[in-house]
Design an enzyme around this catalytic site. Structure first.
Site, PDB file in Angstrom:
ATOM      1  N   ASP A 168      -2.147 -29.665 -14.996  1.00 32.88           N
ATOM      2  CA  ASP A 168      -2.365 -30.637 -16.070  1.00 32.88           C
ATOM      3  C   ASP A 168      -1.757 -30.131 -17.377  1.00 32.88           C
ATOM      4  OD1 ASP A 168      -4.063 -33.085 -17.020  1.00 32.88           O
ATOM      5  OD2 ASP A 168      -4.390 -31.513 -18.505  1.00 32.88           O
ATOM      6  N   TYR A 215       0.390 -30.160 -25.829  1.00 29.20           N
ATOM      7  CA  TYR A 215       0.105 -28.745 -25.561  1.00 29.20           C
ATOM      8  C   TYR A 215       1.323 -27.857 -25.835  1.00 29.20           C
ATOM      9  CZ  TYR A 215      -3.775 -30.846 -22.887  1.00 29.20           C
ATOM     10  OH  TYR A 215      -4.850 -31.589 -22.475  1.00 29.20           O
ATOM     11  N   LYS A 272       1.040 -36.158 -20.566  1.00 28.92           N
ATOM     12  CA  LYS A 272       0.412 -37.232 -21.359  1.00 28.92           C
ATOM     13  C   LYS A 272       1.262 -37.633 -22.557  1.00 28.92           C
ATOM     14  CE  LYS A 272      -3.873 -34.863 -20.180  1.00 28.92           C
ATOM     15  NZ  LYS A 272      -3.689 -33.418 -20.328  1.00 28.92           N
ATOM     16  N   HIS A 309      -2.698 -40.301 -23.809  1.00 30.94           N
ATOM     17  CA  HIS A 309      -3.617 -39.195 -24.137  1.00 30.94           C
ATOM     18  C   HIS A 309      -4.852 -39.679 -24.892  1.00 30.94           C
ATOM     19  CE1 HIS A 309      -3.436 -34.563 -24.778  1.00 30.94           C
ATOM     20  NE2 HIS A 309      -4.688 -34.957 -24.690  1.00 30.94           N
TER      21      HIS A 309
HETATM   22  N1  LIG Z   1      -7.181 -35.345 -22.038  1.00 32.08           N
HETATM   23  C1  LIG Z   1      -7.672 -34.639 -23.020  1.00 32.08           C
HETATM   24  O1  LIG Z   1      -7.848 -35.101 -24.163  1.00 32.08           O
HETATM   25  C2  LIG Z   1      -8.042 -33.216 -22.774  1.00 32.08           C
HETATM   26  C3  LIG Z   1      -8.874 -32.540 -23.698  1.00 32.08           C
HETATM   27  C4  LIG Z   1      -9.223 -31.220 -23.423  1.00 32.08           C
HETATM   28  C5  LIG Z   1      -8.747 -30.600 -22.273  1.00 32.08           C
HETATM   29  N2  LIG Z   1      -7.910 -31.263 -21.415  1.00 32.08           N
HETATM   30  C6  LIG Z   1      -7.379 -30.600 -20.181  1.00 32.08           C
HETATM   31  O2  LIG Z   1      -8.487 -30.060 -19.477  1.00 32.08           O
HETATM   32  C7  LIG Z   1      -8.297 -28.664 -19.285  1.00 32.08           C
HETATM   33  C8  LIG Z   1      -9.631 -27.957 -19.243  1.00 32.08           C
HETATM   34  O3  LIG Z   1     -10.346 -28.104 -20.460  1.00 32.08           O
HETATM   35  P1  LIG Z   1     -10.577 -26.863 -21.430  1.00 32.08           P
HETATM   36  O4  LIG Z   1      -9.480 -25.906 -21.253  1.00 32.08           O
HETATM   37  O5  LIG Z   1     -10.857 -27.365 -22.780  1.00 32.08           O
HETATM   38  O6  LIG Z   1     -11.978 -26.295 -20.934  1.00 32.08           O
HETATM   39  P2  LIG Z   1     -12.553 -25.583 -19.616  1.00 32.08           P
HETATM   40  O7  LIG Z   1     -11.580 -25.627 -18.511  1.00 32.08           O
HETATM   41  O8  LIG Z   1     -13.907 -26.153 -19.436  1.00 32.08           O
HETATM   42  O9  LIG Z   1     -12.745 -24.082 -20.109  1.00 32.08           O
HETATM   43  C9  LIG Z   1     -11.664 -23.213 -20.290  1.00 32.08           C
HETATM   44  C10 LIG Z   1     -12.224 -21.909 -20.829  1.00 32.08           C
HETATM   45  O10 LIG Z   1     -13.115 -21.334 -19.864  1.00 32.08           O
HETATM   46  C11 LIG Z   1     -12.725 -20.005 -19.555  1.00 32.08           C
HETATM   47  N3  LIG Z   1     -12.925 -19.868 -18.103  1.00 32.08           N
HETATM   48  C12 LIG Z   1     -12.131 -20.321 -17.107  1.00 32.08           C
HETATM   49  N4  LIG Z   1     -12.664 -20.052 -15.899  1.00 32.08           N
HETATM   50  C13 LIG Z   1     -13.818 -19.401 -16.142  1.00 32.08           C
HETATM   51  C14 LIG Z   1     -14.810 -18.854 -15.297  1.00 32.08           C
HETATM   52  N5  LIG Z   1     -14.714 -18.921 -13.976  1.00 32.08           N
HETATM   53  N6  LIG Z   1     -15.881 -18.246 -15.890  1.00 32.08           N
HETATM   54  C15 LIG Z   1     -15.975 -18.165 -17.233  1.00 32.08           C
HETATM   55  N7  LIG Z   1     -15.065 -18.656 -18.085  1.00 32.08           N
HETATM   56  C16 LIG Z   1     -13.996 -19.282 -17.547  1.00 32.08           C
HETATM   57  C17 LIG Z   1     -11.267 -19.908 -19.955  1.00 32.08           C
HETATM   58  O11 LIG Z   1     -10.957 -18.602 -20.375  1.00 32.08           O
HETATM   59  P3  LIG Z   1      -9.847 -17.697 -19.583  1.00 32.08           P
HETATM   60  O12 LIG Z   1      -8.541 -18.409 -19.707  1.00 32.08           O
HETATM   61  O13 LIG Z   1      -9.871 -16.417 -20.342  1.00 32.08           O
HETATM   62  O14 LIG Z   1     -10.315 -17.564 -18.178  1.00 32.08           O
HETATM   63  C18 LIG Z   1     -11.193 -20.868 -21.144  1.00 32.08           C
HETATM   64  O15 LIG Z   1     -11.598 -20.226 -22.333  1.00 32.08           O
HETATM   65  C19 LIG Z   1      -7.386 -28.280 -20.462  1.00 32.08           C
HETATM   66  O16 LIG Z   1      -6.809 -27.020 -20.303  1.00 32.08           O
HETATM   67  C20 LIG Z   1      -6.441 -29.428 -20.484  1.00 32.08           C
HETATM   68  O17 LIG Z   1      -5.462 -29.276 -19.463  1.00 32.08           O
HETATM   69  C21 LIG Z   1      -7.584 -32.563 -21.641  1.00 32.08           C
END
Ligand SMILES: NC(=O)c1ccc[n+]([C@@H]2O[C@H](COP(=O)([O-])OP(=O)(O)OC[C@H]3O[C@@H](n4cnc5c(N)ncnc54)[C@H](OP(=O)(O)O)[C@@H]3O)[C@@H](O)[C@H]2O)c1
Length: 320
Positions: free
Chosen positions: A43, A48, A77, A110
């Protein structure tokens, strides 16, 4: 890997790798590790600013014959500055160029809001002019054109609420295949989930782990927001112990078991592996209900795109 079948009959891996806020150096190794482990769904987004790096890695894998293009599911997106039919083409063509792909598997709008003063955001002032009156139907027609032109296999939306999804549906020839929105144990958006299920729109949950890294991002903007820590929740911990899994695995399993795709971001090898090991157990009904009971509603929501109030408060966004 388990797949979900979209309303156009295309299969999407239910687990993908998120890539927001991953630095270039870490991103390269993260994508390589993820592909080695078995991830096939990536994704990204124009916003980004990492499509070129992702494209470089995918190209190496495809050119070396280690992977076939059709095994991959790549989502990107349209940024809010592209939320005007005459601007879309420029953005999707740039994404395809950077990703070094002929098509993306899923192209999402997005956000339902637009940004008028393209290109966003002006780096000098960080001030952008937000537009809450985007012509969603006209924009969707342009999205449909991208499918007909072969640039996107599937199209969808992100951060749309029910009235906005209805606006898309009211004139759609091609229905949105997916809604990507914030979904996790603390933010369950049950009304949106039910609505999408009724309309055969597959959900993709972002921030599936409650985005534990978000605070660093907020602090860049000087925002102090109290984010509840889903991975520290005592009930999630208890359930994790019961299944000999980690809290993160429980949080991800909670989504995929409901046929909701999850796209956790990690740039750490062990956590990328950990997040993938969720297909060898099933949460029982009792535990599923316990987790459903942890919903905190809007108060736990991180991505408040509907109002963008957190940016407005900072004076970085001017509403129009
Ligand atoms: N459409 C939208 O508007 C939108 C908005 C936000 C996000 N997104 C997409 O969704 C994805 C995920 O959301 P997000 O990155 O905000 O949040 P997330 O996936 O809920 O959390 C990511 C965070 O959790 C840590 N992490 C990962 N695996 C872990 C585990 N097993 N145990 C503990 N910590 C862990 C990561 O650190 P490390 O890297 O150090 O492991 C990072 O800091 C984004 O990367 C993006 O691609 C889309």
């Amino acid at each position: 890997m388990t797949f979900v079948r979209l309303n156009n009959n295309i299969e999407m891996p239910v687990l993908g790798l998120g890539t927001w806020l991953t630095s270039d150096k870490n991103l390269k190794s993260a994508i390589n590790w993820a592909l080695e482990i078995g991830y096939r769904h990536i994704d990204t987004a124009t916003l980004y600013d990492n499509e070129k790096t992702i494209g470089d890695v995918l190209k190496e894998w495809i050119n070396s014959g280690k992977i076939q293009r059709q095994e991959l599911f790549v989502t990107t997106k349209l940024p809010p500055a592209g939320n005007y039919p005459e601007r879309m083409e420029k953005y999707i063509l740039q994404s395809l160029k950077d990703l070094q792909l002929e098509y993306v598997d899923l192209y999402l709008i997005h956000s339902p809001e637009g940004i008028k003063n393209s290109p966003p955001p002006n780096n000098n002032t960080k001030e952008v002019e937000m537009d809450k009156n985007v012509d969603i139907s006209a924009l969707w027609k342009k999205m449909e054109e991208q499918v007909l032109l072969g640039r996107a296999k599937s199209i969808g939306i992100s951060n749309f609420n029910i009235p906005q999804i209805n606006e898309v549906l009211s004139n759609a020839v091609i229905k949105p295949a997916c809604l990507q929105t914030e979904l996790n144990v603390y933010v369950q958006q049950q009304n949106v989930v039910n609505f999408c299920k009724e309309h055969d729109i597959t959900l993709i949950g972002y921030c599936p782990l409650g985005s534990p890294g978000i605070n660093a991002f907020y602090s860049e903007y000087g925002i102090t927001k109290s984010i509840p820590k889903l991975l520290d929740d005592p009930i999630v911990h208890e359930i994790a112990i019961k299944y000999s899994k980690t809290p993160a695995q429980i949080a991800l399993r909670f989504l995929v078991q409901q046929n909701i795709a999850a796209i956790p971001k990690s740039s750490n090898l062990n956590r990328i592996k950990e997040n993938f090991q969720i297909f060898d157990f099933t949460l029982d009904q009792n535990d599923l209900q316990l987790l459903k009971g942890l919903d905190k509603g809007e108060s736990a929501r991180l991505g408040d795109w509907e109002s963008w109030t957190w940016l407005e408060e900072e004076g970085t966004i001017k509403s129009s």
